[in-house]
Write an enzyme that holds these catalytic residues in place. Structure first.
Site, mmCIF file in Angstrom:
data_model
loop_
_atom_site.group_PDB
_atom_site.id
_atom_site.type_symbol
_atom_site.label_atom_id
_atom_site.label_comp_id
_atom_site.label_asym_id
_atom_site.label_seq_id
_atom_site.Cartn_x
_atom_site.Cartn_y
_atom_site.Cartn_z
ATOM 1 N N THR A 106 1.000 -1.063 0.196
ATOM 2 C CA THR A 106 0.182 0.113 -0.059
ATOM 3 C C THR A 106 0.848 1.195 -0.050
ATOM 4 O O THR A 106 2.004 1.241 0.421
ATOM 5 C CB THR A 106 -0.975 0.013 1.158
ATOM 6 O OG1 THR A 106 -0.024 0.460 2.372
ATOM 7 C CG2 THR A 106 -1.552 -1.224 1.411
ATOM 8 N N ASP A 107 0.352 2.414 -0.504
ATOM 9 C CA ASP A 107 0.769 3.572 -0.113
ATOM 10 C C ASP A 107 0.677 4.090 1.341
ATOM 11 O O ASP A 107 -0.069 2.955 1.951
ATOM 12 C CB ASP A 107 0.235 4.759 -0.888
ATOM 13 C CG ASP A 107 1.088 5.917 -1.220
ATOM 14 O OD1 ASP A 107 2.028 6.123 -0.447
ATOM 15 O OD2 ASP A 107 0.847 6.852 -1.788
ATOM 16 N N ALA A 108 1.334 4.722 1.842
ATOM 17 C CA ALA A 108 1.173 4.991 3.391
ATOM 18 C C ALA A 108 -0.436 5.278 3.782
ATOM 19 O O ALA A 108 -0.987 5.747 3.341
ATOM 20 C CB ALA A 108 1.786 6.576 3.943
#
Length: 566
Positions: A312-314
């Site tokens: 995932t992105d953050a």
């Protein structure tokens, strides 16, 4: 042979060993390769991934899917989180990074803690070191300009140079994962979050740069994570603050946004980072791609055949937190097909939500094993298990910021500078500046630019632009900043010829009427400002070419590939 036994025994070389993620599917040929850092031949060792997996408890397996931030600058400060949650990885931020020796020591200590907490499984130690605007290590390592500057050189060799040097220095510090490259095609001049982080607006050129960088990092022994799938280049919303909706149709997406991600997969990227953005053409549910099974499993896994780690992105970004609680987000990401959860805002909540989902069979044990296996396979390909590779030792920091590396970064910056305007003043082009010229410097990056100009042989005056031969002004986003535009207009009104140096995106040129010269550096890094000074004084001839199109404003329109020379 079953999938379980096929992947159970992975033979890879010790030290800096990497293997491409196996890929298949339409248009993406299957590939598998090993590369050793520096081309050195190493004795092969084997890791029985299935034995490691079988030796893990459910708690340890769940922990392998988490990669949060940690406190402090020592392993002792960060180890309690690693041990409590059996973490699969840690991402470093500036507050963790003091100097080369400290980072190497912390990395080594965290690896010991990680193996002790997770049945011998090592840690992914990662960082966002794109270079330029996003460079968490700062001047601890060799600093390169932003990706758009690399795009302006037109040279995949320069992209590979950045990847090779950055990767080698990271690995010397014990960092084995870099969340690069940016595969987004920046076709929107108003993009608030990508911009100069992108190689440019031409899908073919961006694809070539992405593939070159992935290959170079692989050679250096550092995992890559191309981002932000399915493409963040055509948005006017920053996913840190809200959910971007990408209205691109499927055909346009395949033509523009998809090619760099396909190229990264073919080049062997270890991970693909899924962005927090909604793309109705791929999934009309309104969910961000991070939580979208049609995008992660349907498109990325099944259509593109990517079998590596999906990250995932953050998860502390607002775009993914608008519709669900933080614990539910973690579970839904895994249900969508994600393997690694980056920076959950509440680690305890995410960990326990995943445990509960497994215990209640919302997430099957087979689904959990699938993701843990991918993470462990990545660690084996990196040569991180103790039976595979020596860790970075006491001498590792000596490899950082060598004179050769610093010179290479300066060369890349020199080749990136793009001259878009060079009007005649008193019968001659305003650039290069005449020998002995007096120059007034102001605006973005003025202090560094003035020092570099002084080193390049012109006289920098401080009393004001009116008496100078040339007024040099740094701009950064002036296209959308009335205050900057007014400052440039005031310089023009003095009658002194004005040369603007764009240290951000190059789009400012069409919003600055009356200037005599315009240079784009695509970066505010010291090497880029020094490169601009060298071009202004004629020490270096401008050779960069626009990697994006510049729409008309108060000035002319510019196309991809435009650029002047001396």
């Amino acid at each position: 042979m079953s999938r379980r036994r096929q992947t159970g025994l992975i033979a890879i070389a010790a030290a800096l060993v990497l293997g491409a993620c196996s890929t298949g599917g339409e248009g993406v040929p299957g590939a598998s390769a090993d590369a050793t850092g520096g081309g050195a031949e190493q004795e092969a060792h084997q890791v029985d991934i299935e034995a490691v997996l079988d030796g893990m408890s459910t708690e340890q397996r769940v922990g392998q899917l988490l990669m949060p931030t940690v406190p402090g600058t020592t392993a002792e400060e960060a180890a309690p989180l690693v041990e409590q949650y059996h973490l699969g990885g840690v991402i470093y931020f500036p507050e963790n990074l003091a100097d080369a020796e400290q980072i190497a020591e912390m990395s080594s200590g965290l690896q010991e803690a990680g193996r002790a907490a997770s049945a011998g499984a090592p840690l992914l130690l990662g960082v966002d070191q794109e270079q330029g605007l996003v460079a968490r290590l700062g001047s601890i390592v060799t600093e390169f300009p932003d990706a758009m500057a690399i795009g302006a050189t037109g040279s995949t060799d320069d992209a590979a140079t950045l990847g090779r040097i950055t990767g080698t220095e990271l690995r010397a510090l014990g960092i084995n994962t870099d969340f690069v490259p940016v595969g987004d095609v920046n076709v929107n001049p108003d993009n608030p979050v990508i911009g100069i982080r992108s190689f440019g607006a031409d899908p073919e050129a961006v694809s070539a740069m992405v593939a070159a960088e992935v290959g170079a990092f692989r050679q250096a022994g550092v995992a890559t994570s191309v981002k932000h799938f399915p493409g963040h280049g055509d948005t006017a919303t920053d996913s840190h603050t809200g959910l971007p909706v990408i209205e691109t149709g499927r055909a346009d997406w395949e033509a523009t946004d998809l090619p760099p991600f396909r190229a990264a997969i073919e080049a062997g990227t270890d991970m693909v980072m899924v962005g927090h953005l909604s793309m109705p053409a791929l999934d009309d549910s309104g969910d961000p791609a991070t939580l979208s099974e049609p995008i992660v499993t349907g498109v990325l896994r099944e259509e593109l055949g990517f079998e590596g780690v999906v990250v995932t992105d953050a998860l502390n970004m607002e775009a993914v937190r608008e519709s669900h609680g933080d614990g539910e987000v973690a579970v839904r990401a895994l249900e969508a097909g994600v393997d690694l959860l980056l920076m959950p805002p509440d680690l305890d909540l995410a960990y326990n939500a995943l445990l509960t989902a497994v215990e209640e069979e919302r997430i099957s044990s087979e689904r959990l094993e699938e993701s843990v296996r991918r993470v462990l396979e990545l660690k084996a390909r990196l040569g991180l298990f103790p039976e595979q590779a020596a860790e970075s030792g006491a001498d590792a920091p000596a490899e950082i910021r060598s004179q050769e590396s610093l010179a290479a970064a300066q060369g890349v910056a020199d080749r990136s500078v793009t001259l878009l305007r060079n009007d005649e003043v008193d019968g001659a082009p305003v650039l290069p500046a005449a020998e002995g010229a007096t120059v007034h410097v102001s605006g973005s990056g003025a202090e560094t630019l003035a020092a570099a100009l002084g080193e390049s042989g012109v006289e920098v005056v401080t009393e004001g632009p009116a008496g100078a031969d040339l007024a040099v002004v740094g701009t950064n986003g002036a296209r959308g900043d009335a205050e900057q535009r007014a400052a440039v207009a005031a310089l023009v009104d003095t009658g002194t010829p004005v040369v603007a140096v764009a240290v951000g995106t190059p789009y400012d040129v069409a919003a600055l009427p009356g200037i005599a010269g315009y240079l784009a550096t695509y970066s505010g890094q010291e090497v880029s400002l020094r490169a601009a000074a060298r071009v202004i004084t004629g020490e270096v001839a401008p050779s960069g070419r626009l990697p994006v199109a510049v729409p008309a404003g108060d000035g002319p329109e510019f196309a991809i590939g435009d650029g002047l020379g001396y």
